[in-house]
Design a protein around this motif. Structure first.
Motif, PDB file in Angstrom:
ATOM      1  N   MET A  77       0.856  -1.169   0.000  1.00  0.00           N
ATOM      2  CA  MET A  77       0.000   0.000   0.000  1.00  0.00           C
ATOM      3  C   MET A  77       0.902   1.231   0.000  1.00  0.00           C
ATOM      4  N   ALA A  78       0.648   2.139  -0.945  1.00  0.00           N
ATOM      5  CA  ALA A  78       1.416   3.376  -1.044  1.00  0.00           C
ATOM      6  C   ALA A  78       0.495   4.506  -1.483  1.00  0.00           C
ATOM      7  N   LYS A  79       0.763   5.692  -0.963  1.00  0.00           N
ATOM      8  CA  LYS A  79      -0.041   6.840  -1.380  1.00  0.00           C
ATOM      9  C   LYS A  79       0.445   7.316  -2.742  1.00  0.00           C
ATOM     10  N   ILE A  80      -0.472   7.902  -3.491  1.00  0.00           N
ATOM     11  CA  ILE A  80      -0.136   8.512  -4.766  1.00  0.00           C
ATOM     12  C   ILE A  80      -0.302  10.008  -4.566  1.00  0.00           C
ATOM     13  N   GLY A  81       0.736  10.746  -4.790  1.00  0.00           N
ATOM     14  CA  GLY A  81       0.696  12.188  -4.558  1.00  0.00           C
ATOM     15  C   GLY A  81       1.591  12.564  -3.399  1.00  0.00           C
ATOM     16  N   GLU A  82       1.731  13.849  -3.218  1.00  0.00           N
ATOM     17  CA  GLU A  82       2.648  14.386  -2.216  1.00  0.00           C
ATOM     18  C   GLU A  82       2.038  14.498  -0.819  1.00  0.00           C
ATOM     19  N   GLN A  83       0.744  14.778  -0.744  1.00  0.00           N
ATOM     20  CA  GLN A  83       0.139  15.088   0.545  1.00  0.00           C
ATOM     21  C   GLN A  83      -0.151  13.834   1.367  1.00  0.00           C
ATOM     22  N   THR A  84      -0.014  13.972   2.672  1.00  0.00           N
ATOM     23  CA  THR A  84      -0.331  12.883   3.584  1.00  0.00           C
ATOM     24  C   THR A  84      -1.818  12.915   3.917  1.00  0.00           C
ATOM     25  N   TRP A  85      -2.283  11.872   4.575  1.00  0.00           N
ATOM     26  CA  TRP A  85      -3.682  11.775   5.009  1.00  0.00           C
ATOM     27  C   TRP A  85      -4.052  12.990   5.855  1.00  0.00           C
ATOM     28  N   ASP A  86      -3.185  13.356   6.799  1.00  0.00           N
ATOM     29  CA  ASP A  86      -3.459  14.486   7.695  1.00  0.00           C
ATOM     30  C   ASP A  86      -3.473  15.820   6.970  1.00  0.00           C
ATOM     31  N   GLU A  87      -2.648  15.966   5.939  1.00  0.00           N
ATOM     32  CA  GLU A  87      -2.604  17.223   5.194  1.00  0.00           C
ATOM     33  C   GLU A  87      -3.865  17.433   4.352  1.00  0.00           C
ATOM     34  N   LEU A  88      -4.485  16.354   3.880  1.00  0.00           N
ATOM     35  CA  LEU A  88      -5.685  16.477   3.057  1.00  0.00           C
ATOM     36  C   LEU A  88      -6.904  16.830   3.892  1.00  0.00           C
ATOM     37  N   TYR A  89      -7.034  16.268   5.055  1.00  0.00           N
ATOM     38  CA  TYR A  89      -8.081  16.499   6.052  1.00  0.00           C
ATOM     39  C   TYR A  89      -9.499  16.270   5.548  1.00  0.00           C
ATOM     40  N   ALA A  90      -9.949  16.946   4.521  1.00  0.00           N
ATOM     41  CA  ALA A  90     -11.306  16.731   4.000  1.00  0.00           C
ATOM     42  C   ALA A  90     -11.234  16.747   2.470  1.00  0.00           C
ATOM     43  N   CYS A  91     -10.792  15.631   1.918  1.00  0.00           N
ATOM     44  CA  CYS A  91     -10.565  15.571   0.479  1.00  0.00           C
ATOM     45  C   CYS A  91     -10.349  14.112   0.060  1.00  0.00           C
ATOM     46  N   HIS A  92     -10.235  13.883  -1.239  1.00  0.00           N
ATOM     47  CA  HIS A  92      -9.954  12.544  -1.746  1.00  0.00           C
ATOM     48  C   HIS A  92      -8.486  12.189  -1.548  1.00  0.00           C
ATOM     49  N   PHE A  93      -8.232  10.949  -1.195  1.00  0.00           N
ATOM     50  CA  PHE A  93      -6.884  10.430  -0.975  1.00  0.00           C
ATOM     51  C   PHE A  93      -6.702   9.248  -1.913  1.00  0.00           C
TER      52      PHE A  93
END
Length: 78
Positions: A1-17
């Motif tokens: 499992m890896a994130k796609i994009g620069e932002q972390t879960w906490d940085e997005l707060y209310a958005c698509h991840f």
């Protein structure tokens, strides 16, 4: 499992991840730091499934409380 994009879960707060799980591109919705629903899943061969937040087939809705919390913790760790 890896994130796609620069932002972390906490940085997005209310958005698509967007994340990659063994070639699957999965888009989850982070609603104020809580895993809410799966927006979309795209298979490694390009098949696409779209989910709405009220759809009973949303895979997040099928998780147990423990699975839901465990997945949230893993997303926050990415």
């Amino acid at each position: 499992m890896a994130k796609i994009g620069e932002q972390t879960w906490d940085e997005l707060y209310a958005c698509h991840f967007v994340m990659d799980v063994e070639g699957w591109r999965i888009t989850l919705y982070n609603d104020c730091d809580e895993l809410d629903y799966c927006e979309q899943a795209v298979s490694p061969v390009g098949q696409r499934w779209d989910f709405s937040s009220g759809d009973r087939t949303d895979p997040i809705a099928l998780l147990s409380t423990w699975e839901h919390r465990s997945l949230e913790l893993r997303l926050k760790a990415l």
